[in-house]
Scaffold this motif. Sequence first.
Motif, PDB file in Angstrom:
ATOM      1  N   GLY A  85     -12.695   5.528   3.790  1.00  8.29           N
ATOM      2  CA  GLY A  85     -11.823   5.366   2.622  1.00  8.29           C
ATOM      3  C   GLY A  85     -11.343   3.943   2.465  1.00  8.29           C
ATOM      4  O   GLY A  85     -11.799   3.013   3.143  1.00  8.29           O
ATOM      5  N   VAL A  86     -10.378   3.759   1.566  1.00  5.60           N
ATOM      6  CA  VAL A  86      -9.821   2.448   1.274  1.00  5.60           C
ATOM      7  C   VAL A  86      -8.335   2.611   0.952  1.00  5.60           C
ATOM      8  O   VAL A  86      -7.932   3.625   0.374  1.00  5.60           O
ATOM      9  N   ILE A  87      -7.525   1.609   1.361  1.00  8.17           N
ATOM     10  CA  ILE A  87      -6.075   1.648   1.159  1.00  8.17           C
ATOM     11  C   ILE A  87      -5.652   0.422   0.358  1.00  8.17           C
ATOM     12  O   ILE A  87      -6.104  -0.694   0.618  1.00  8.17           O
ATOM     13  N   PHE A  88      -4.752   0.633  -0.611  1.00  6.39           N
ATOM     14  CA  PHE A  88      -4.134  -0.466  -1.352  1.00  6.39           C
ATOM     15  C   PHE A  88      -2.637  -0.445  -1.036  1.00  6.39           C
ATOM     16  O   PHE A  88      -1.984   0.584  -1.203  1.00  6.39           O
ATOM     17  N   TYR A  89      -2.126  -1.578  -0.584  1.00  4.63           N
ATOM     18  CA  TYR A  89      -0.702  -1.629  -0.245  1.00  4.63           C
ATOM     19  C   TYR A  89      -0.128  -2.985  -0.633  1.00  4.63           C
ATOM     20  O   TYR A  89      -0.847  -3.962  -0.853  1.00  4.63           O
ATOM     21  N   GLN A  90       1.223  -3.039  -0.670  1.00  2.00           N
ATOM     22  CA  GLN A  90       1.921  -4.267  -1.022  1.00  2.00           C
ATOM     23  C   GLN A  90       3.197  -4.361  -0.185  1.00  2.00           C
ATOM     24  O   GLN A  90       3.935  -3.380  -0.059  1.00  2.00           O
ATOM     25  N   VAL A  91       3.446  -5.557   0.370  1.00  2.00           N
ATOM     26  CA  VAL A  91       4.669  -5.798   1.140  1.00  2.00           C
ATOM     27  C   VAL A  91       5.812  -6.043   0.159  1.00  2.00           C
ATOM     28  O   VAL A  91       5.704  -6.889  -0.730  1.00  2.00           O
ATOM     29  N   ILE A  92       6.881  -5.277   0.294  1.00  2.00           N
ATOM     30  CA  ILE A  92       8.042  -5.446  -0.579  1.00  2.00           C
ATOM     31  C   ILE A  92       9.252  -6.024   0.169  1.00  2.00           C
ATOM     32  O   ILE A  92      10.227  -6.432  -0.460  1.00  2.00           O
TER      33      ILE A  92
END
Length: 306
Positions: A85-92
Amino acid sequence: MGTFFLFLFGLSVILVVLSVKTVPQGAQYTVQRFGKYTNTLTPGLNIIFPVIDQIGAKVNMMEQVLDVPSQEIITKDNAMVRVDGVIFYQVIDAAKASYEVSNLNQAIIQLTMTNIRTVMGSMDLDELLSKRDEINTRLLTVVDDATTPWGVKVTRIEIKDISPPKDLVDSMGRQMKAEREKRAVILEAEGLRQAEILKAEGQKQARVLEAEGRKEASFRDAEARERLAQAEARATLMVSEAIAKGDVQAINYFVAQKYVEALQHIASAPNHKIVLMPLEASSLIGALGGIGELTKQVFDKKKSEA
């Protein structure tokens, strides 16, 4: 003395350079004072205390993507499949991402792989292949909740590929072929059934129309016979009235008409080729003469009335 001032000037320049920090767009820097986190520098020009303050971590605040390595999973119905699979994330929160977890990317990957085994292992193979959206939603909910303390927002998790073993794929192909053949047989049977129904409906309609035709023909035949009977009744009445008035020619007309009709029926019989019968020509001629005389009287009466 001049050397001392030159030294102070050079030191001042170095301190100013060390105190000015430029942060690029899409990034944030954490600041540590004597090894302890104090604040976060945002994009643009920032000032820190030189020597005592240092840049701790440079954090990418843009959305990032991680590949989830392929792994084997045993489904609820004991089928072995390989999944990636693949993951999309963002540091907030740069501070939490820097100090709450070590090696953020590896932690997110391991957490996602564990939850993939948990979620997909609780489903049958058929559900696994047909409900990818549901799997992605469940994974996103679980992983996002787990990474919130790290200052991370997981935006999407997508299952890229689900690969069953070759023998299982062959079995599924045979099952699909059998289902197609079953549907084809059912559709053919339905078509034959519908054709028979339509044929029966057509025959029924034809019989109804034929009965309607016979009914209409019978009605018209009865009407014709009724009109013929009425005409004969009127003719008989007229002859009777003429006889009552003493008109002998009317009797001759009536007898001659019946006589001619009888001869017509005898001559048209299909089982006779030669007809021999005694006829009195004078009687027939007299009857015909009576008809002529009666016709003459009728026309004379109409002329006198006109």
